[in-house]
Design a protein around this motif. Structure first.
Motif, PDB file in Angstrom:
ATOM      1  N   GLN A  97      19.015 -33.413  -7.532  1.00 17.18           N
ATOM      2  CA  GLN A  97      18.637 -32.674  -5.906  1.00 17.18           C
ATOM      3  C   GLN A  97      18.141 -33.499  -4.975  1.00 17.18           C
ATOM      4  O   GLN A  97      18.498 -34.130  -3.666  1.00 17.18           O
ATOM      5  CB  GLN A  97      17.140 -31.919  -6.419  1.00 17.18           C
ATOM      6  CG  GLN A  97      16.823 -31.025  -7.032  1.00 17.18           C
ATOM      7  CD  GLN A  97      15.346 -30.692  -7.878  1.00 17.18           C
ATOM      8  OE1 GLN A  97      14.545 -30.994  -7.594  1.00 17.18           O
ATOM      9  NE2 GLN A  97      15.237 -29.367  -8.200  1.00 17.18           N
ATOM     10  N   LEU A  98      17.477 -34.986  -5.969  1.00 12.77           N
ATOM     11  CA  LEU A  98      18.169 -36.361  -4.898  1.00 12.77           C
ATOM     12  C   LEU A  98      19.568 -36.347  -4.069  1.00 12.77           C
ATOM     13  O   LEU A  98      19.616 -37.192  -3.122  1.00 12.77           O
ATOM     14  CB  LEU A  98      17.633 -37.825  -5.276  1.00 12.77           C
ATOM     15  CG  LEU A  98      16.258 -37.281  -5.152  1.00 12.77           C
ATOM     16  CD1 LEU A  98      15.803 -38.791  -6.250  1.00 12.77           C
ATOM     17  CD2 LEU A  98      15.674 -37.593  -4.592  1.00 12.77           C
TER      18      LEU A  98
ATOM     19  N   ALA B 253      23.139 -35.886   0.599  1.00 11.88           N
ATOM     20  CA  ALA B 253      24.610 -35.982   0.998  1.00 11.88           C
ATOM     21  C   ALA B 253      24.263 -34.634   2.531  1.00 11.88           C
ATOM     22  O   ALA B 253      25.049 -34.571   3.026  1.00 11.88           O
ATOM     23  CB  ALA B 253      25.114 -34.304  -0.179  1.00 11.88           C
ATOM     24  N   GLU B 254      23.235 -33.946   2.071  1.00 10.55           N
ATOM     25  CA  GLU B 254      22.847 -32.738   3.558  1.00 10.55           C
ATOM     26  C   GLU B 254      22.636 -34.208   4.656  1.00 10.55           C
ATOM     27  O   GLU B 254      22.786 -33.729   5.941  1.00 10.55           O
ATOM     28  CB  GLU B 254      21.690 -32.664   3.124  1.00 10.55           C
ATOM     29  CG  GLU B 254      22.238 -30.678   2.277  1.00 10.55           C
ATOM     30  CD  GLU B 254      20.960 -29.918   1.643  1.00 10.55           C
ATOM     31  OE1 GLU B 254      20.150 -30.020   2.518  1.00 10.55           O
ATOM     32  OE2 GLU B 254      21.403 -28.774   0.579  1.00 10.55           O
TER      33      GLU B 254
ATOM     34  N   GLN C 124      23.996 -34.677   8.183  1.00 14.93           N
ATOM     35  CA  GLN C 124      23.698 -34.305  10.102  1.00 14.93           C
ATOM     36  C   GLN C 124      23.383 -35.808  10.190  1.00 14.93           C
ATOM     37  O   GLN C 124      24.140 -35.255  11.897  1.00 14.93           O
ATOM     38  CB  GLN C 124      22.431 -33.994   9.616  1.00 14.93           C
ATOM     39  CG  GLN C 124      21.778 -33.889  10.881  1.00 14.93           C
ATOM     40  CD  GLN C 124      21.903 -32.282  11.896  1.00 14.93           C
ATOM     41  OE1 GLN C 124      22.465 -31.627  10.710  1.00 14.93           O
ATOM     42  NE2 GLN C 124      22.222 -32.835  12.939  1.00 14.93           N
ATOM     43  N   GLN C 125      23.615 -36.660   9.794  1.00 18.00           N
ATOM     44  CA  GLN C 125      23.744 -37.514  10.550  1.00 18.00           C
ATOM     45  C   GLN C 125      25.117 -38.289  11.191  1.00 18.00           C
ATOM     46  O   GLN C 125      25.114 -39.147  12.156  1.00 18.00           O
ATOM     47  CB  GLN C 125      23.183 -39.045   9.702  1.00 18.00           C
ATOM     48  CG  GLN C 125      22.332 -39.683   9.129  1.00 18.00           C
ATOM     49  CD  GLN C 125      21.551 -40.934   8.563  1.00 18.00           C
ATOM     50  OE1 GLN C 125      22.600 -41.860   8.487  1.00 18.00           O
ATOM     51  NE2 GLN C 125      20.158 -40.483   7.998  1.00 18.00           N
TER      52      GLN C 125
ATOM     53  N   VAL D 293      36.179 -35.635   8.385  1.00 18.90           N
ATOM     54  CA  VAL D 293      36.481 -35.349   7.743  1.00 18.90           C
ATOM     55  C   VAL D 293      36.313 -35.590   5.828  1.00 18.90           C
ATOM     56  O   VAL D 293      36.404 -33.882   5.371  1.00 18.90           O
ATOM     57  CB  VAL D 293      38.143 -35.804   7.293  1.00 18.90           C
ATOM     58  CG1 VAL D 293      39.639 -35.607   6.347  1.00 18.90           C
ATOM     59  CG2 VAL D 293      39.017 -35.975   8.799  1.00 18.90           C
ATOM     60  N   ASP D 294      35.773 -35.490   5.370  1.00 20.93           N
ATOM     61  CA  ASP D 294      34.736 -36.424   4.142  1.00 20.93           C
ATOM     62  C   ASP D 294      33.714 -34.956   4.233  1.00 20.93           C
ATOM     63  O   ASP D 294      33.370 -34.807   3.325  1.00 20.93           O
ATOM     64  CB  ASP D 294      34.555 -37.421   3.788  1.00 20.93           C
ATOM     65  CG  ASP D 294      35.689 -38.637   3.800  1.00 20.93           C
ATOM     66  OD1 ASP D 294      36.892 -37.692   2.873  1.00 20.93           O
ATOM     67  OD2 ASP D 294      35.694 -39.189   3.559  1.00 20.93           O
ATOM     68  N   ALA D 295      32.967 -34.994   5.854  1.00 21.97           N
ATOM     69  CA  ALA D 295      32.007 -33.926   4.965  1.00 21.97           C
ATOM     70  C   ALA D 295      32.223 -32.649   5.762  1.00 21.97           C
ATOM     71  O   ALA D 295      31.598 -31.890   5.848  1.00 21.97           O
ATOM     72  CB  ALA D 295      31.075 -35.144   5.947  1.00 21.97           C
TER      73      ALA D 295
END
Length: 196
Positions: free
Chosen positions: A30-31, A36-37, A41-42, A165-167
């Motif tokens: 979960q962490l 990752a989320e 956003q960053q 790209v990775d995101a």
């Protein structure tokens, strides 16, 4: 038949008990998902910041380098405007959020480029304030600093492109439009938004 059914049920219960994640593993998962989320956003926010910053930074770097190549020092009003802009741009990077390593590297590179460009502009201010005899040398130094800023920005922009790209956001090119800069990395030629 009943023994086979009992054995199958018992095997299923044992398999479920052994295969399910324990509470610690579930918390770690979960962490990681939350990190990752947050990082995704960053990345979006940093890319927007880089676009805005680059639009203001590029004309300063380009103008400073052109003035130095032409052997001239810009007037006081121009230097004051550049210094004000550089203070505003640096302030945007003053309190960065903590992100994943790759995002922090891109942000740190962009900030380093802005800081280096601010030093270049300060060198121009020194050239303007000092005796005419030393102005050419200070402008040459300022142009070198601006070139290093553009080169540093190019590395950070390449990193930012890769993490986009990775995101899954596709290619995002935020390279400065300042003309040829020796040692600088350029955009990879992929269309914006593709490859994610």
């Amino acid at each position: 038949m009943a023994a086979v059914l009992v054995a199958a049920l018992l095997g299923g219960v044992v398999g479920y008990a052994l295969g399910r994640p324990d509470p610690i593993e579930a918390s770690v998962a979960q962490l990681r998902q939350a990190d990752a989320e947050r990082d995704a956003q960053q990345i979006v926010e940093l890319t927007e910041l880089a676009h805005r910053t680059g639009e203001q930074l590029a004309p300063i770097v380009r103008g400073l380098r052109q003035d130095a190549e032409a052997g001239r020092v810009p007037d006081r009003a121009q230097v004051d405007a550049w210094q004000q802009t550089m203070r505003q741009l640096a302030a945007q990077f003053a309190d960065p959020p903590s992100g994943m390593t790759a995002t922090n590297v891109a942000r740190g590179g962009l900030r380093g480029a802005v800081d280096q460009a601010a030093v270049a502009v300060d060198s121009v201010a020194l050239a303007l304030a000092g005796p005419p005899a030393g102005r050419t040398e200070l402008m040459t130094l300022a142009a070198r600093q601006a070139t290093l800023a553009a080169s540093t920005w190019s590395v950070a922009a390449t990193q930012l492109d890769q993490i986009n790209v990775d995101a899954g956001h596709g290619h995002q090119h935020v390279h400065l439009d300042v003309g040829d800069v020796e040692g600088a990395l350029g955009p990879d030629g992929s269309a914006e938004g593709t490859g994610g």
